[in-house]
Design an enzyme around this catalytic site. Sequence first.
Site, PDB file in Angstrom:
ATOM      1  N   GLY A 224      85.070  42.344  15.767  1.00 40.81           N
ATOM      2  CA  GLY A 224      83.848  42.482  16.743  1.00 40.81           C
ATOM      3  C   GLY A 224      83.024  42.257  16.137  1.00 40.81           C
ATOM      4  O   GLY A 224      83.052  40.866  14.651  1.00 40.81           O
ATOM      5  N   PRO A 225      82.075  41.797  16.875  1.00 40.83           N
ATOM      6  CA  PRO A 225      80.334  41.515  16.084  1.00 40.83           C
ATOM      7  C   PRO A 225      80.235  42.867  15.034  1.00 40.83           C
ATOM      8  O   PRO A 225      80.880  43.944  14.560  1.00 40.83           O
ATOM      9  CB  PRO A 225      79.699  41.801  17.451  1.00 40.83           C
ATOM     10  CG  PRO A 225      80.637  42.210  18.554  1.00 40.83           C
ATOM     11  CD  PRO A 225      82.314  42.712  18.271  1.00 40.83           C
ATOM     12  N   PRO A 226      79.131  42.783  13.924  1.00 39.21           N
ATOM     13  CA  PRO A 226      78.628  42.851  12.805  1.00 39.21           C
ATOM     14  C   PRO A 226      77.968  44.109  13.541  1.00 39.21           C
ATOM     15  O   PRO A 226      77.398  44.903  14.735  1.00 39.21           O
ATOM     16  CB  PRO A 226      77.453  41.879  12.507  1.00 39.21           C
ATOM     17  CG  PRO A 226      77.973  40.866  12.552  1.00 39.21           C
ATOM     18  CD  PRO A 226      78.518  41.017  14.624  1.00 39.21           C
ATOM     19  N   GLY A 227      78.652  45.137  12.741  1.00 33.89           N
ATOM     20  CA  GLY A 227      77.759  46.461  13.198  1.00 33.89           C
ATOM     21  C   GLY A 227      78.271  47.416  13.569  1.00 33.89           C
ATOM     22  O   GLY A 227      77.624  48.499  14.103  1.00 33.89           O
ATOM     23  N   THR A 228      79.733  47.099  14.757  1.00 35.18           N
ATOM     24  CA  THR A 228      80.189  48.454  14.958  1.00 35.18           C
ATOM     25  C   THR A 228      80.833  49.012  14.355  1.00 35.18           C
ATOM     26  O   THR A 228      81.714  49.690  15.209  1.00 35.18           O
ATOM     27  CB  THR A 228      80.887  47.289  16.681  1.00 35.18           C
ATOM     28  OG1 THR A 228      81.652  46.219  15.826  1.00 35.18           O
ATOM     29  CG2 THR A 228      80.081  46.293  16.896  1.00 35.18           C
ATOM     30  N   HIS A 445      50.748  36.205  32.119  1.00 36.66           N
ATOM     31  CA  HIS A 445      52.033  36.243  31.716  1.00 36.66           C
ATOM     32  C   HIS A 445      52.834  37.641  32.069  1.00 36.66           C
ATOM     33  O   HIS A 445      54.215  36.954  32.742  1.00 36.66           O
ATOM     34  CB  HIS A 445      51.414  35.833  30.156  1.00 36.66           C
ATOM     35  CG  HIS A 445      53.913  35.553  30.150  1.00 36.66           C
ATOM     36  ND1 HIS A 445      53.770  33.785  29.556  1.00 36.66           N
ATOM     37  CD2 HIS A 445      54.632  36.215  29.153  1.00 36.66           C
ATOM     38  CE1 HIS A 445      54.976  33.915  29.482  1.00 36.66           C
ATOM     39  NE2 HIS A 445      55.561  34.815  29.324  1.00 36.66           N
ATOM     40  N   GLU A 446      52.956  38.802  31.378  1.00 37.92           N
ATOM     41  CA  GLU A 446      53.815  39.462  31.059  1.00 37.92           C
ATOM     42  C   GLU A 446      53.437  40.057  32.866  1.00 37.92           C
ATOM     43  O   GLU A 446      55.331  40.899  33.465  1.00 37.92           O
ATOM     44  CB  GLU A 446      53.481  40.812  30.582  1.00 37.92           C
ATOM     45  CG  GLU A 446      53.343  40.287  29.102  1.00 37.92           C
ATOM     46  CD  GLU A 446      54.652  39.596  28.384  1.00 37.92           C
ATOM     47  OE1 GLU A 446      55.907  40.344  29.756  1.00 37.92           O
ATOM     48  OE2 GLU A 446      54.936  38.679  27.875  1.00 37.92           O
ATOM     49  N   HIS A 449      56.421  38.252  35.005  1.00 38.55           N
ATOM     50  CA  HIS A 449      58.062  38.989  34.533  1.00 38.55           C
ATOM     51  C   HIS A 449      58.045  40.064  35.791  1.00 38.55           C
ATOM     52  O   HIS A 449      59.258  40.268  36.004  1.00 38.55           O
ATOM     53  CB  HIS A 449      57.888  38.758  33.005  1.00 38.55           C
ATOM     54  CG  HIS A 449      57.998  38.071  32.241  1.00 38.55           C
ATOM     55  ND1 HIS A 449      59.096  36.606  32.861  1.00 38.55           N
ATOM     56  CD2 HIS A 449      57.583  37.323  31.136  1.00 38.55           C
ATOM     57  CE1 HIS A 449      59.139  35.820  31.230  1.00 38.55           C
ATOM     58  NE2 HIS A 449      58.095  36.095  30.856  1.00 38.55           N
TER      59      HIS A 449
END
Length: 644
Positions: A224-228, A445-446, A449
């Site tokens: 699995g991914p790091p930190g799981t 800009h924000e 979005h």
Amino acid sequence: MANNDNKHRRSMSMLLYIAVAIFVYLLLSNTLLPGLLRQQIQTVSYSEFLNKIESNEVTKVDLNTGNRNIRFTTGSGDSEKIFETTQFPNDSTLVQTLREHKVDFSASIPDNSANMLMYALIQYGIPLIIFLGIGFFINRSLKRAMGDDGPSMNFGGGFGGLGGNLGRSSAKEIKGEDTGITFKDVAGQEEAKESMQEIVSFLKTPDKYKEIGARCPRGALLVGPPGTGKTLIAKAVAGEAGVPFFQIAGSEFVEMFVGRGAAKVRDLFKQANEKAPCIIFIDEIDAVGKRRDASLNSNDEREQTLNQLLSEMDGFDNHKGIVVLAATNRPETLDKALLRPGRFDRRIPVELPDLKGREAVLQIHANDVKMEPGVDLSIVAKSTPGASGADLANIINEAALRAVRFGRRRVTTEDLTESVDVVIAGAKKKNSVLSEHEKDVVAYHETGHAIVGAIQKNDAPVTKITIVPRTSGALGFTMQVEDDERYLMSKSQAMDEIAVLCGGRAAEELIFGEMTNGASNDIERATAIARAMVTQYGMSDKLGMVTLSQQQSRYLGGGSSLTCSEATAEEIDAEVRRIVEEGHQRALQTLKENRFKLHEIAHYLQKKETITGEEFMNILKRENTFAPVDKNINDEGSSTPSEE
């Protein structure tokens, strides 16, 4: 008894060390040092010796009647030189010649016993002491580097070890009850825990499995991914079963000395056999278990260590209750022989937690922190899609640190929401002051979005907009949070997401008639989605339902490589540009249709710097009451600032 054996072994090791040191030095001294000494005395012929006497160059002569050698000196002081020649037999005129030229000379039969003793002490004794001292210093340094500060010279069963612990496993042994971790401490990984329950059951009650003829899985690979929480799950298995736990990193097997990695593997499994039933946990096993090949970059020492690991996993008796657990986030690089049944029988995915899992993880970490009554962790869980267990633990800790910073004794909802922003975008930059124009650009800009995101039917609701600069480099961000976890993405959802990402650049073009580099990250993400649609998801009408790329290092966020011809690659680039441009045009059109709201919300955001999703939606839904006084937008969509 054990102490006497250790003392005897250390004494033998010391004697062996001294014997080898003496042998090496004698070998060097009889080949190298005499040659160096001879280089200081020049050897000449007897006739040249006589010529130097005739020319009055010789100042002193030593006639050695023992070996019939003549050693003479020319010059004096700094210019003095020593020569040696062999005396010509039956030369009766030599003494007369020396007297005629007034040369000092002497002749004797030397007693070499004292000189030879002194010569031996100087030539052999002093350098040997220096040699032994250097060797002792190197040996002591190696032992300290390997965790042994003792003054002894224990060579671990042989001189070739060069250090007491180089062949000894550096695995940390933890008693099961001392881990302090059980399955209650693991949240968000229910499937992984369920897979591990059977291993725990075998370690606790092996007889019922032996009775039916079942054998325990020899190994389980946590992927699995790091930190799981892969290491946490392994410790929880040991804690639940109450058995010893040996933990070692894959990189600790590979050493600078050839054969030491394999020796460490043997020692690790030897310790495990003595403490069975037990668990061996190898973290980041890809460091030692990479696929073997015949390339020039192959590592013989690593492959030798891997071969020993494979042999040990085949050789141990699984009825003893030894289980090997390993963790990796690069399963595609592992050797196939390591993954076959009989070694790692199970491959257990440890993925990123879902919404329910994130809330459970937050609750576990929140139990160690004083919280204000009424703090809703579900809000934090919804705000952190894609966060790992380590990320969530960091969020709780950041919230606690913030509470202390502001003099509070309990963590509030505000601390949690701000800590989410810190983890996602970094802390606020207190010393960063934007000019009015830059602040204006970031606000539009924000807002671009947010408006495009709110109008799209498939997009997540807006929960927060801010134009406060962050330490990550972001000058602002718009946060959108899904009400429910989403596992599938349709083509229309992908197109909507691209349009939202293009909303910031579209707002800049619409209002200011030019573009800035503020949209660089948006463009990168939009391009990545469009490329995945074409090469991985089969969502391109032109190229059809085919896979045109291969993903690499999935759990580490690695990129992908194309698996197609150059002509097809050009078509892919053209299709990606078309999809992104289509999203860009949709964003422009949406903002043109809502340009008054764009102005109103941007000005409101510029005044408050941070607004909630509720404030944003209230302004967006109410009737148009705002007339732009500082911007003039023409029908074609370009704009110019009005004169103040």
